[in-house]
Design a protein around this motif. Structure first.
Motif, short mmCIF file in Angstrom:
data_model
loop_
_atom_site.label_atom_id
_atom_site.label_comp_id
_atom_site.label_asym_id
_atom_site.label_seq_id
_atom_site.Cartn_x
_atom_site.Cartn_y
_atom_site.Cartn_z
N HIS A 63 10.28 12.26 25.67
CA HIS A 63 9.18 11.31 25.71
C HIS A 63 8.72 10.98 24.29
N TYR A 64 8.29 9.74 24.11
CA TYR A 64 7.89 9.26 22.79
C TYR A 64 6.58 8.48 22.95
N ILE A 65 5.58 8.91 22.20
CA ILE A 65 4.26 8.27 22.27
C ILE A 65 3.99 7.55 20.96
N ALA A 66 3.67 6.27 21.06
CA ALA A 66 3.34 5.46 19.88
C ALA A 66 1.96 4.85 20.06
N ILE A 67 1.30 4.63 18.95
CA ILE A 67 -0.03 4.03 18.99
C ILE A 67 -0.12 2.91 17.95
N LEU A 68 -0.81 1.85 18.31
CA LEU A 68 -1.08 0.78 17.36
C LEU A 68 -2.22 1.23 16.45
N ASN A 69 -1.96 1.21 15.16
CA ASN A 69 -2.92 1.73 14.19
C ASN A 69 -4.26 0.99 14.28
N PRO A 70 -5.36 1.71 14.57
CA PRO A 70 -6.67 1.06 14.67
C PRO A 70 -7.47 1.07 13.37
N ASP A 71 -6.87 1.55 12.29
CA ASP A 71 -7.58 1.68 11.02
C ASP A 71 -8.15 0.35 10.54
N ALA A 72 -9.43 0.33 10.27
CA ALA A 72 -10.11 -0.90 9.85
C ALA A 72 -9.71 -1.32 8.44
N LYS A 73 -9.23 -0.39 7.62
CA LYS A 73 -8.93 -0.68 6.22
C LYS A 73 -7.45 -0.87 5.95
N GLN A 74 -6.63 -0.97 6.97
CA GLN A 74 -5.20 -1.12 6.76
C GLN A 74 -4.86 -2.54 6.30
N GLY A 75 -3.66 -2.68 5.76
CA GLY A 75 -3.20 -3.99 5.33
C GLY A 75 -1.76 -3.91 4.87
N ALA A 76 -1.32 -4.93 4.15
CA ALA A 76 0.04 -4.96 3.62
C ALA A 76 0.06 -5.85 2.39
N LEU A 77 0.97 -5.53 1.46
CA LEU A 77 1.09 -6.27 0.21
C LEU A 77 2.55 -6.43 -0.15
N SER A 78 2.85 -7.39 -0.98
CA SER A 78 4.22 -7.61 -1.41
C SER A 78 4.65 -6.53 -2.39
N GLY A 79 5.96 -6.32 -2.47
CA GLY A 79 6.51 -5.36 -3.41
C GLY A 79 6.45 -3.93 -2.91
N CYS A 80 7.27 -3.09 -3.50
CA CYS A 80 7.25 -1.67 -3.16
C CYS A 80 6.98 -0.80 -4.38
N SER A 81 6.62 -1.42 -5.49
CA SER A 81 6.22 -0.69 -6.68
C SER A 81 4.70 -0.73 -6.75
N PHE A 82 4.09 0.42 -6.52
CA PHE A 82 2.64 0.44 -6.49
C PHE A 82 2.14 1.78 -7.01
N ASN A 83 0.92 1.78 -7.47
CA ASN A 83 0.29 3.01 -7.94
C ASN A 83 -0.13 3.86 -6.77
#
Length: 337
Positions: A63-83
């Protein structure tokens, strides 16, 4: 070998405030056996859901349980080089863009669901990418996942995500501000961050401040129909109980329509503000959004479509989405490797 003996159970949890939409799909030897949907709401929604989940996972060790992230501060940005930032978890996607979320939120989710275990935590932006896989690579456009209590927005250009943000509780007061993960163009809910470095921009106005059509003002008078016996002209022809119930039902329908108007206009305002600040940023690079693709998870986006077409002159494509199904699909992809 074990896969020939046991069925595989995939479970998706989609939080909606204090409520939970749960999707369960069972396979055996890649053949679909069952699909089930459960919605848990009310004061004991979490406890009832956990009881249901415990019963489901007893059916098979696979069995596999997945959840949609409810975090209010989540997001996404371009690139994979980050501090590296304290308490921020980042995940690189296709070596082109990355997701970020609160590390504390992830740890809280793991602890909250420790009785059943969480195998996957998916971002709304992964859902957008998966759902619009046939559109993402076709050019520059704006994409949105519209849920009942949230709105997730992402800019993609030829399959590369350039910016994304998750707006929880979209109908509440919203500000556009600089995110702590860093970007020249960022948009977000500014509550805990208001004392940090950044520029707070104008709040999106509440629908309560709008001048709604004058004719609708008279709707409030309908409530007085519950006391028809006090009105002389109606006294001799008192309505039946069935007629009174019909009036109450009509009032409920009117309220639902007004709430839906509020939701659609609130989403429109967020999209409008996001576009305004994108055009004012250097990331714009003289590009203009001509098309917006909306994954509609809340039932109807006809008014939102009209606002976007008439006010912003956008081409609007709306697709109905079952978020639970998309989370299940993402889980199956991860399980297959």
């Amino acid at each position: 070998m074990i896969e020939w003996l046991y069925s595989k159970i995939f479970i998706a949890i989609v939080p909606e405030g204090e409520n939970f939409d749960v999707r369960v799909v069972t396979f055996k030897r890649k053949k679909l056996l069952t699909k089930e949907n459960k919605y848990f709401e009310g004061q004991s929604s979490f406890e009832m859901m956990m009881k249901f989940l415990r019963k489901q996972i007893q059916e098979s060790p696979l069995h596999y349980i997945a959840i949609l992230n409810p975090d209010a501060k989540q997001g996404a940005l371009s690139g994979c080089s980050f501090n590296e930032f304290d308490n921020v978890l980042t995940v690189c996607r296709k070596n082109k863009w990355h997701l970020y979320t609160s590390l504390q939120e992830v740890e809280t989710l793991k602890k909250t669901y420790s009785d059943v275990g969480i195998d996957f935590i998916f971002s709304p932006f992964s859902v957008i990418e998966h759902f619009f896989v046939d559109k993402i690579d076709t050019g520059f456009a704006l994409y949105a996942l519209a849920q009942k209590d949230s709105l997730s927005i992402a800019f993609f250009d030829e399959g590369i995500l350039e910016y994304a943000h998750h707006y929880p509780n979209h109908a509440k007061e919203v500000t556009l501000s600089k995110e702590e993960v860093g970007s020249e163009f960022t948009v977000g809910i500014d509550d805990e961050l208001e004392n940090q470095k950044g520029i707070d921009l104008d709040d999106i106005e509440s629908l309560d401040d709008l001048d709604i059509i004058d004719e609708l003002d008279s709707l409030s008078d309908i409530e007085d129909l519950d006391t028809l016996e006090d009105i002389v002209e109606f006294h001799e022809d008192e309505p039946t109980l069935e007629e009174k119930n019909s009036v109450v039902q009509n009032l409920d329908e009117i309220k639902q329509e007004m709430d839906h108007f509020n939701d659609d206009y609130g989403r429109f305002e967020i999209i409008q503000k996001t576009l305004e600040h994108f055009y004012a940023s250097k990331e714009c690079r003289n590009r203009f959004v001509e098309t917006i693709y909306i994954a509609d998870a809340y039932g109807s986006g006809s008014e939102l479509k009209r606002y976007l077409e008439e006010e912003l002159f956008l081409n609007v494509l709306i697709r109905r989405i079952n978020v639970g199904d998309e989370v299940i699909s993402l889980s199956m992809n991860e399980e297959e490797g």
